[in-house]
Design an enzyme around this catalytic site. Structure first.
Site, PDB file in Angstrom:
ATOM      1  N   PRO A  74       0.847  -1.210   0.000  1.00 32.01           N
ATOM      2  CG  PRO A  74       0.039  -0.990   2.188  1.00 32.01           C
ATOM      3  CD  PRO A  74       0.809  -1.917   1.299  1.00 32.01           C
TER       4      PRO A  74
ATOM      5  CG  ASP B  34       5.272  -1.027   2.853  1.00 30.91           C
ATOM      6  OD1 ASP B  34       4.058  -0.997   3.135  1.00 30.91           O
ATOM      7  OD2 ASP B  34       5.929  -2.086   2.788  1.00 30.91           O
ATOM      8  CG  HIS B  35       0.147   3.959   4.862  1.00 33.49           C
ATOM      9  ND1 HIS B  35       0.579   4.332   6.111  1.00 33.49           N
ATOM     10  CD2 HIS B  35      -0.825   4.854   4.527  1.00 33.49           C
ATOM     11  CE1 HIS B  35      -0.098   5.377   6.530  1.00 33.49           C
ATOM     12  NE2 HIS B  35      -0.963   5.722   5.586  1.00 33.49           N
ATOM     13  NE  ARG B  36       3.192  -3.906   3.303  1.00 32.69           N
ATOM     14  CZ  ARG B  36       3.825  -4.874   2.654  1.00 32.69           C
ATOM     15  NH1 ARG B  36       3.288  -6.090   2.596  1.00 32.69           N
ATOM     16  NH2 ARG B  36       4.991  -4.645   2.078  1.00 32.69           N
TER      17      ARG B  36
END
Length: 434
Positions: free
Chosen positions: A232, A406-408
């Site tokens: 994401p 990387d939004h994780r």
């Protein structure tokens, strides 16, 4: 006994390759370290070295053959006293049918995992004959070393001279095994490729040319698809004034001219990203299914366009490396990248990436994250724009920089702090060299 030479895994992600060119022919004698073939991997064209000595008895895979699976027998090496007539070609050719299944899980491992696993597979079962080259046996006899206590690094766990000499230098095989353990990195789970083959594409009846996809292009397509489907992305953009950085660059180049060093803007941006990642360590990370890996130095992967596709050579320790060293290393890496001469360790890894398309006049773009890294910085062109300078409207050189995160692994607020730190270092560049 003849030895099967198998298709090697020349990069951690390689599952198959193209045997581009044989550098030996049947009947040639080879020894450890001799170049045997050029193999096109999923990243570059690399030279394959012999790990044992003998005579090339039979070449099983012709040069130019595509999609040769790792572990497939590609040639047969004869030992002293053996003749080519003793080689059973059908048997050698059939062996790989079972081998890839046993070795396939290892190909999913990260860069350093494969060498660390070799000793475990090499240990002979009780009562089995120890596999060793004649030269290794002679050296072991001279040094009084028991071959059964060694782990072999040759084909099929075969013990070669380097294993015997290495065990003596390291104080025995136990020391060698212990030393290998720390090399194994944290495992990173990679998404499996799509199971079903793609349907043939209907090509319009229009005059055209068709070019076969290289292994490098296939890998780029697979990894970018994987990144956009599974990572994401969040994008953050800042406008940065370049005037002070351009002035500092001119001053540095005047001082470095006697040494033949000329800094590029990109060299300074690599340094700025390395320093800013250390200032905001929450962005110098890698996401795995069960761990968040935080790195203690900044190794910057720099996007380089080559005739065969994009590759990202690495400037290690960019946060502490001098600008002249970054400049010289970057020129060397870029030149060898375009000639497909990079070693795997020079493009595999990195903690974050930088992609600069400013030289093409691109004002702003959003780069795709290079997994398993957590971020990439996309650099646009510097251009003259209206700008408020000391509370008055003026003209300044401005560039747009966009971070993909990387939004994780990286929250938006942490990504914003990194963009602030990067902007501050570029606008006050003495801070990155102090």
């Amino acid at each position: 006994m003849s030895i099967e030479i198998k298709m090697p895994a020349l990069s951690p992600t390689m599952e198959e390759g193209t045997l581009a060119k044989w550098l030996v022919k049947e009947g040639d004698s080879v020894k450890s370290g001799d170049l045997m073939a050029e193999i096109e991997t999923d990243k570059a064209t690399m030279e394959f070295e012999a790990v044992d000595e003998g005579v090339i008895g039979k070449i099983l895979v012709a040069e130019g053959t595509d999609n040769v699976k790792v572990g497939t027998a590609i040639a047969v090496l004869l030992e002293e006293g053996e003749s080519a007539g003793a080689v059973s070609v059908p048997k050698a050719a059939e062996a790989p049918k079972e081998q890839p299944r046993a070795e396939a899980p290892k190909q999913e491992a990260p860069a350093a995992a494969r060498p660390a696993e070799v000793p475990a597979a090499a240990a002979p079962a009780s009562g089995d004959r120890v596999k060793a080259s004649p030269l290794a046996r002679r050296v072991a006899a001279e040094k009084g070393i028991e071959l059964s206590a060694l782990s072999g690094s040759g084909p099929n766990g075969r013990i070669v001279r380097a294993d015997v000499e290495g065990s003596k230098a390291a104080g025995g095989p136990a020391a060698g095994s212990a030393a290998a353990a720390p090399a194994a990195p944290v495992p990173v789970a990679r998404p499996a490729p799509a199971g079903a083959p793609a349907k043939p594409v209907a090509i319009p009846d229009i005059p055209h040319t068709a070019e076969k996809l290289s292994n490098v292009r296939k890998t780029i397509a697979r990894r970018l698809t994987e990144s956009k489907q599974t990572v994401p992305h969040i994008y953050l953009t800042v406008d940065i004034r370049l005037d002070k950085l351009l002035k500092l660059r001119a001053d540095f180049n005047a001082a470095l001219e006697p040494r033949g060093v000329k800094l590029s803007v990109n060299d300074l941006l690599i340094k700025a990203l390395g320093v800013s990642l250390m200032q905001v360590p929450k962005c110098n990370v890698m996401f795995t299914p069960d761990q968040l890996i935080s790195f203690q130095r900044a190794d910057i992967s720099v996007a380089v366009s080559t005739p065969s596709g994009l590759i990202t050579p690495i400037i290690a320790e960019a946060d502490t490396k001098g600008l002249a060293a970054i400049s010289e290393q970057m020129k060397d890496l870029a030149a060898r990248a375009r000639d497909n001469k990079l070693k795997p360790e020079e493009y595999m890894g990195g903690t974050a990436s930088l992609s600069n398309m400013g030289m093409f006049g691109i004002k702003q773009f959003e780069a795709v994250i290079n997994p398993p890294q957590g971020m990439i910085m996309a650099i646009g062109a510097g251009e003259k724009r209206p700008w408020v300078i000391d509370d008055a409207l003026g003209v300044a050189t401005i560039m747009s920089a966009t971070g993909s995160f990387d939004h994780r692994a990286i929250d938006g607020a942490d990504g914003a702090q990194l963009m602030q730190a990067f902007k501050a270092l570029v606008e006050a560049p003495l801070g990155m060299v102090a």
